[in-house]
Design an enzyme around this catalytic site. Structure first.
Site, PDB file in Angstrom:
ATOM      1  N   ASP A  37       0.825  -1.230   0.000  1.00  0.00           N
ATOM      2  CA  ASP A  37       0.000   0.000   0.000  1.00  0.00           C
ATOM      3  C   ASP A  37       0.851   1.269   0.000  1.00  0.00           C
ATOM      4  O   ASP A  37       0.585   2.211  -0.738  1.00  0.00           O
ATOM      5  CB  ASP A  37      -1.061   0.003   1.122  1.00  0.00           C
ATOM      6  CG  ASP A  37      -0.528  -0.091   2.537  1.00  0.00           C
ATOM      7  OD1 ASP A  37       0.678  -0.380   2.729  1.00  0.00           O
ATOM      8  OD2 ASP A  37      -1.322   0.123   3.479  1.00  0.00           O
ATOM      9  N   ALA A 129      -2.403  -7.347  16.666  1.00  0.00           N
ATOM     10  CA  ALA A 129      -2.416  -8.698  16.092  1.00  0.00           C
ATOM     11  C   ALA A 129      -2.453  -8.688  14.568  1.00  0.00           C
ATOM     12  O   ALA A 129      -2.719  -9.701  13.942  1.00  0.00           O
ATOM     13  CB  ALA A 129      -3.624  -9.456  16.637  1.00  0.00           C
ATOM     14  N   GLY A 130      -2.217  -7.511  13.959  1.00  0.00           N
ATOM     15  CA  GLY A 130      -2.225  -7.441  12.499  1.00  0.00           C
ATOM     16  C   GLY A 130      -3.622  -7.342  11.921  1.00  0.00           C
ATOM     17  O   GLY A 130      -3.833  -7.556  10.731  1.00  0.00           O
ATOM     18  N   LEU A 131      -4.607  -7.002  12.774  1.00  0.00           N
ATOM     19  CA  LEU A 131      -5.997  -6.917  12.304  1.00  0.00           C
ATOM     20  C   LEU A 131      -6.494  -5.466  12.311  1.00  0.00           C
ATOM     21  O   LEU A 131      -7.694  -5.213  12.277  1.00  0.00           O
ATOM     22  CB  LEU A 131      -6.901  -7.804  13.170  1.00  0.00           C
ATOM     23  CG  LEU A 131      -6.539  -9.297  13.178  1.00  0.00           C
ATOM     24  CD1 LEU A 131      -7.458 -10.067  14.135  1.00  0.00           C
ATOM     25  CD2 LEU A 131      -6.638  -9.902  11.783  1.00  0.00           C
ATOM     26  N   ASP A 178      -5.570   0.038   5.821  1.00  0.00           N
ATOM     27  CA  ASP A 178      -6.372  -0.322   7.001  1.00  0.00           C
ATOM     28  C   ASP A 178      -7.560   0.618   7.177  1.00  0.00           C
ATOM     29  O   ASP A 178      -8.694   0.187   7.392  1.00  0.00           O
ATOM     30  CB  ASP A 178      -5.505  -0.280   8.266  1.00  0.00           C
ATOM     31  CG  ASP A 178      -4.286  -1.175   8.153  1.00  0.00           C
ATOM     32  OD1 ASP A 178      -4.222  -1.954   7.181  1.00  0.00           O
ATOM     33  OD2 ASP A 178      -3.396  -1.099   9.016  1.00  0.00           O
TER      34      ASP A 178
HETATM   35  C1  GLA Z   1       0.057  -2.410   8.491  1.00  0.00           C
HETATM   36  C2  GLA Z   1      -0.120  -1.016   7.924  1.00  0.00           C
HETATM   37  C3  GLA Z   1      -0.727  -1.071   6.514  1.00  0.00           C
HETATM   38  C4  GLA Z   1       0.049  -2.035   5.615  1.00  0.00           C
HETATM   39  C5  GLA Z   1       0.272  -3.380   6.312  1.00  0.00           C
HETATM   40  C6  GLA Z   1       1.162  -4.307   5.524  1.00  0.00           C
HETATM   41  O1  GLA Z   1      -1.192  -3.003   8.685  1.00  0.00           O
HETATM   42  O2  GLA Z   1      -0.946  -0.237   8.754  1.00  0.00           O
HETATM   43  O3  GLA Z   1      -0.775   0.216   5.962  1.00  0.00           O
HETATM   44  O4  GLA Z   1       1.261  -1.467   5.208  1.00  0.00           O
HETATM   45  O5  GLA Z   1       0.823  -3.211   7.606  1.00  0.00           O
HETATM   46  O6  GLA Z   1       0.543  -4.710   4.342  1.00  0.00           O
END
Ligand code: GLA
Length: 395
Positions: A37, A129-131, A178
């Protein structure tokens, strides 16, 4: 959408009035387009049925008071005194308050008027948690202010204002994925988003496919220098490559064959980072075509390839994430598995044949415990709608 009952009762207990508005903003998973992104590339996120929930009642003052139910902590800031990141008593704002304070800062910087309010915040998006737990909080505050103040900003601009809060106020150079996903989610659909042109379309997820999220329960901090370092490496790659490929302004512009011709010009670490992004952009475009054609197996294979690239070239995985994806792809009914979000811990997202989803979840937890010695949290999620606000009748 039913707010958690304890949200309303806690608000009334704390502030002695019911709230007038409730906002919800979903988290997201990302099926393809990892770390593309901020390279102006393409992404395929899905808003999920886990939300930041915010109950609020406007006040006549300039103060925003937030009680965070999940932390059992309260903090207040003045919407006109945000630069020093101090609370109304002059103490440093806790880190979690930087997100709402950053949104206040960003909205006002764009001439949008705000009011103070009393609020209770709770979230079903696991933190770190990557969410996108932080984007969900930002978006919940943005839409509640929009609703209170009556100004209207299109959803893409609102997403960008929340991104500015994160980039310029919180200090994480994240891309737009996100905040975009939290505001644009479409029930039952993935979102195909071009981070340069900001064009997007919904892509239906096949009905016989379940989205299974698996949390390693290992945490990273997005604020960690590692994320910003990855972004800086990509910018450095563009700087070097643009000496030879004059029309590029981002890694999205670099074709795979041009990269192969010029990659020797890059220092080894920068070369690996850029290779991931260039190939992941191409992979994402191929993947969307497959998803649109209903080829889940082809799409899943690209998820697995993308994950290997995040692990080996972009180096944002960790042993626990690797264990989860390796176990997942050995299980019946699994089409694709990869880490979601920034990486370094957190969750994987898995595309699984509906009929196998329950047993997949169980087998994944058991094998992870046996192999890693930790408990994974595994659940089946739904592709959800984007953020919204609801007025509380009679208030
Ligand atoms: C995080 C960042 C996003 C994106 C992802 C990786 O979630 O907030 O903007 O860069 O990592 O794809």
């Amino acid at each position: 959408m039913i707010p958690p009952t304890h949200l309303l009762s806690s608000f009334t207990n704390i502030y002695h009035h019911p709230p007038t508005l409730i906002a919800y903003a979903p988290g997201r998973v990302n099926l393809l387009g990892g770390h593309t992104d901020y390279n102006d590339g393409w992404v395929v996120p899905v808003a999920i049925d886990r939300y930041a929930w915010l109950a609020a009642r406007p006040s006549t003052s300039d103060m925003v008071t937030i009680h965070a139910l999940d932390l059992d902590e309260t903090a207040s800031f003045n919407i006109h005194q945000l630069d020093d990141k101090l609370d109304t008593q002059g103490r440093p704002l806790p880190k979690w308050v930087h997100y709402p304070a950053g949104v206040a800062w960003s909205l006002q910087r764009n001439d949008l008027k705000l009011t103070g309010f009393d609020a209770v915040l709770t979230s079903t998006v696991p933190v770190g948690a990557g969410l996108s737990s932080s984007a969900a909080v930002e978006v919940a505050f943005a839409v509640i202010w929009e609703s209170m103040m009556g100004w209207q900003v299109d959803r893409m601009s609102l997403a960008r204002l929340c991104q500015s809060a994160e980039n310029l106020y919180v200090g994480v150079n994240s891309g737009l994925m996100d905040q975009f996903a939290s505001l644009h989610g479409v029930l039952g659909n993935a979102l195909f988003f071009d981070c340069r042109t900001l064009a997007w379309e919904a892509v239906p997820l096949p009905e016989n496919i379940a989205l299974v999220i698996a949390d390693t329960n290992v945490r990273r901090s997005l604020g960690d220098s590692a994320y910003n370092e990855r972004r800086a490496a990509c910018e450095e790659a563009v700087r070097i490559l643009s000496g030879h490929l004059p029309n590029i302004t981002a890694l999205r512009d670099v074709e795979v064959h041009d990269f192969e011709t010029h990659q020797h010009l890059l220092p080894p670490i920068i070369q690996r980072r850029a290779e991931h992004v260039v190939r992941e952009c191409a992979r994402t475009l191929r993947g969307v075509e497959k998803l649109q054609a209903g080829d889940v197996s082809g799409f899943g294979t690209l998820m697995i390839e993308g994950n290997a690239s995040l692990r080996d070239l972009y180096e944002v995985s960790c042993p626990e994430l690797n264990a989860l994806t390796e176990i997942a792809i050995s299980l019946p009914g699994c089409y694709g598995s990869r880490l979601t979000g920034a990486g370094f811990g957190g969750c994987t997202v898995n595309l699984v044949e509906q009929a196998h989803a329950e047993s997949f979840a169980q087998k994944l937890s058991t094998a992870y415990k046996k192999q890693v010695g930790k408990d994974a949290t595994v659940w089946i999620c739904q592709a959800a709608e984007g953020a919204g606000v609801r007025g509380m009748e009679g208030e």
